[in-house]
Design a protein around this motif. Structure first.
Motif, mmCIF file in Angstrom:
data_model
loop_
_atom_site.group_PDB
_atom_site.id
_atom_site.type_symbol
_atom_site.label_atom_id
_atom_site.label_comp_id
_atom_site.label_asym_id
_atom_site.label_seq_id
_atom_site.Cartn_x
_atom_site.Cartn_y
_atom_site.Cartn_z
ATOM 1 N N UNK B 34 -2.516 -13.565 -11.555
ATOM 2 C CA UNK B 34 -2.295 -12.377 -12.391
ATOM 3 C C UNK B 34 -0.901 -12.464 -12.986
ATOM 4 N N UNK B 35 -0.798 -12.279 -14.307
ATOM 5 C CA UNK B 35 0.471 -12.436 -15.004
ATOM 6 C C UNK B 35 0.627 -11.274 -15.973
ATOM 7 N N UNK B 36 1.882 -10.849 -16.185
ATOM 8 C CA UNK B 36 2.032 -9.772 -17.160
ATOM 9 C C UNK B 36 3.320 -9.915 -17.948
ATOM 10 N N UNK B 37 3.290 -9.370 -19.140
ATOM 11 C CA UNK B 37 4.423 -9.383 -20.060
ATOM 12 C C UNK B 37 4.616 -7.959 -20.574
ATOM 13 N N UNK B 38 5.859 -7.557 -20.633
ATOM 14 C CA UNK B 38 6.149 -6.176 -21.026
ATOM 15 C C UNK B 38 7.299 -6.128 -22.032
ATOM 16 N N UNK B 45 1.058 -6.250 -21.408
ATOM 17 C CA UNK B 45 -0.047 -7.205 -21.506
ATOM 18 C C UNK B 45 -0.268 -7.838 -20.141
ATOM 19 N N UNK B 46 -1.520 -7.830 -19.668
ATOM 20 C CA UNK B 46 -1.844 -8.411 -18.356
ATOM 21 C C UNK B 46 -2.910 -9.480 -18.545
ATOM 22 N N UNK B 47 -2.754 -10.601 -17.830
ATOM 23 C CA UNK B 47 -3.673 -11.725 -17.961
ATOM 24 C C UNK B 47 -4.167 -12.124 -16.569
ATOM 25 N N UNK B 48 -5.496 -12.280 -16.406
ATOM 26 C CA UNK B 48 -6.085 -12.782 -15.157
ATOM 27 C C UNK B 48 -6.717 -14.137 -15.463
ATOM 28 N N UNK B 75 3.472 -18.064 -32.370
ATOM 29 C CA UNK B 75 3.371 -16.624 -32.133
ATOM 30 C C UNK B 75 3.620 -16.274 -30.663
ATOM 31 N N UNK B 76 4.412 -15.260 -30.400
ATOM 32 C CA UNK B 76 4.712 -14.808 -29.043
ATOM 33 C C UNK B 76 3.861 -13.590 -28.706
ATOM 34 N N UNK B 77 3.510 -13.507 -27.421
ATOM 35 C CA UNK B 77 2.754 -12.358 -26.923
ATOM 36 C C UNK B 77 3.478 -11.044 -27.152
ATOM 37 N N UNK B 78 4.806 -11.126 -27.302
ATOM 38 C CA UNK B 78 5.593 -9.897 -27.438
ATOM 39 C C UNK B 78 5.762 -9.498 -28.903
ATOM 40 N N UNK B 84 -6.041 -7.608 -30.450
ATOM 41 C CA UNK B 84 -6.967 -8.612 -30.979
ATOM 42 C C UNK B 84 -6.209 -9.893 -31.320
ATOM 43 N N UNK B 85 -5.068 -9.771 -31.975
ATOM 44 C CA UNK B 85 -4.270 -10.956 -32.318
ATOM 45 C C UNK B 85 -3.708 -11.613 -31.052
ATOM 46 N N UNK B 86 -3.404 -10.814 -30.044
ATOM 47 C CA UNK B 86 -2.913 -11.356 -28.772
ATOM 48 C C UNK B 86 -4.004 -12.216 -28.130
ATOM 49 N N UNK B 87 -5.259 -11.700 -28.159
ATOM 50 C CA UNK B 87 -6.367 -12.472 -27.592
ATOM 51 C C UNK B 87 -6.548 -13.779 -28.365
#
Lengths: 242, 242
Positions: B34-38, B45-48, B75-78, B84-87
């Motif tokens: 489990x990873x997250x970016x804030x 944003x949380x990723x499993x 492109x950065x997640x932040x 949708x673009x993050x996915x």
């Protein structure tokens, strides 16, 4: 896919199988996957089948032919001296049918099948075996008193938790239906009607056989009752202490 | 194997993952999945992750590097304008990493991985996606408000029956733990400790994060309580009317 379960209990054996077969979701049929052979007063043998339908039907047809022509040289299910030898007969036949089906140079995976075999022969205890596509097999014991084949995962947690070898057949029927209902609700490849059969230890005669349809009132009671019971049980557990 | 679940609820999002990885039963390790970016006040944003560990770690490392060097051209997640673009960023990166790992002429199956991605960016609703090894993805909606990846079958029946989008985070934590406990009890490839994380709608700040160990008193209450509750619920259903 398929879902079959057999339980080895103090009182005897309990079997349940679904009837759905599919070659893709657009080709769904209903076929019986539970078969039995009886020599009254001497033996009862029950077979549950999963895997390639052509393979399992070929094995069952050959077992049937041999049982009817018992003076044939091939061993008949009604003549074997023990359940162990019965499992060998089924295993050898399965291996033979698969080997005869696979085109040269191809993998046998698509033609594979497995069986659960249970029953009792006079003078011996009731026994339960799981037979693999390779023709070898394992036997249930006190530590692992039930076998599942096919789509086994959804219905396993309740078996692990609620199975008790001392349970009555009426309780076993309930347990099997709950396990099947959990599977049917989660996976399209397992479907009603369900076949159920019981064998009472030392009776040497087939026990109760039931076909359970979707509109069976007891099945509806269990299916709806279990959903409600799960929700109630879930609500009663303490919430996470945030 | 692995088991991860994410729930999309009225109050926000809930995530849970196990930590067991295995290359055969004789090579078991513990890794966070489990990873997250804030970006406080703006996005969470949380990723499993499930699947090949080298693949998932490569994707997460690259996402991390890009998030730290935000003036990079990648492109950065932040910086993405929408979930949708993050996915799309995660899916493209996953496809790229897999393509770069597969030796010429070999199948990519062994290098595959999948992700659940959830979160919220200011000005938009919380959203939840499941991302496939091919890099494409689907989004959760009112009809399918949760996603599972990995060893999903054992823990699905309780989710199907007890999930309610109006539930509180404390109830969601309980539901996730019951679903994981059913899986852990049936399958060696899923194991404790478990990671749990919540995101409250419109908070734009990470919610409660918990690591649940095997000796956690609440986990033990749920695990034992659920076994007892199931047995009691099972006993209360009427037996089969023989």
């Amino acid at each position: 896919m398929t879902y079959c379960v057999a339980l080895s209990m103090d009182r005897g054996l309990a079997f349940m199988s679904d009837t759905r077969t599919n070659a893709g979701v657009d080709s769904i049929s209903t076929f019986r996957k539970m078969f039995s052979w009886t020599k009254p007063g001497e033996r009862v043998i029950v077979l549950l089948a999963a895997g390639n339908l052509a393979t399992t039907q070929a094995v069952v047809s050959l077992l049937d032919e041999r049982a009817k022509a018992s003076h044939d040289r091939s061993p008949s299910l009604l003549e074997t001296p023990s359940m162990y030898q019965t499992a060998r007969v089924v295993g050898d036949l399965l291996k033979e049918v698969i080997a005869g089906s696979v085109p040269a140079g191809q993998s046998q995976d698509a033609f594979g099948a497995s069986f659960i075999l249970g029953g009792q022969i006079r003078g011996t205890e009731p026994r339960l075996f799981m037979i693999y596509p390779e023709g070898n097999f394992v036997e249930a014991g006190a530590d692992t008193p039930f076998f599942q084949i096919g789509e086994i995962k959804y219905g396993k947690p309740i078996l692990v938790r609620a199975f008790d070898p001392g349970m009555s057949f009426a309780e076993a029927a309930k347990l099997l239906l709950v396990s099947f209902d959990s599977t049917v609700k989660s996976n399209l490849s397992v479907g009603l009607p369900l076949d159920m059969q019981f064998y009472e230890r030392d009776s040497f005669t087939p026990g109760k056989q039931v076909r359970v349809n979707a509109d069976d009132p007891y099945y509806r009671t269990i299916s709806e009752g279990w959903s409600d019971a799960l929700k109630t049980a879930f609500r009663k557990l303490p919430d996470f202490p945030f």
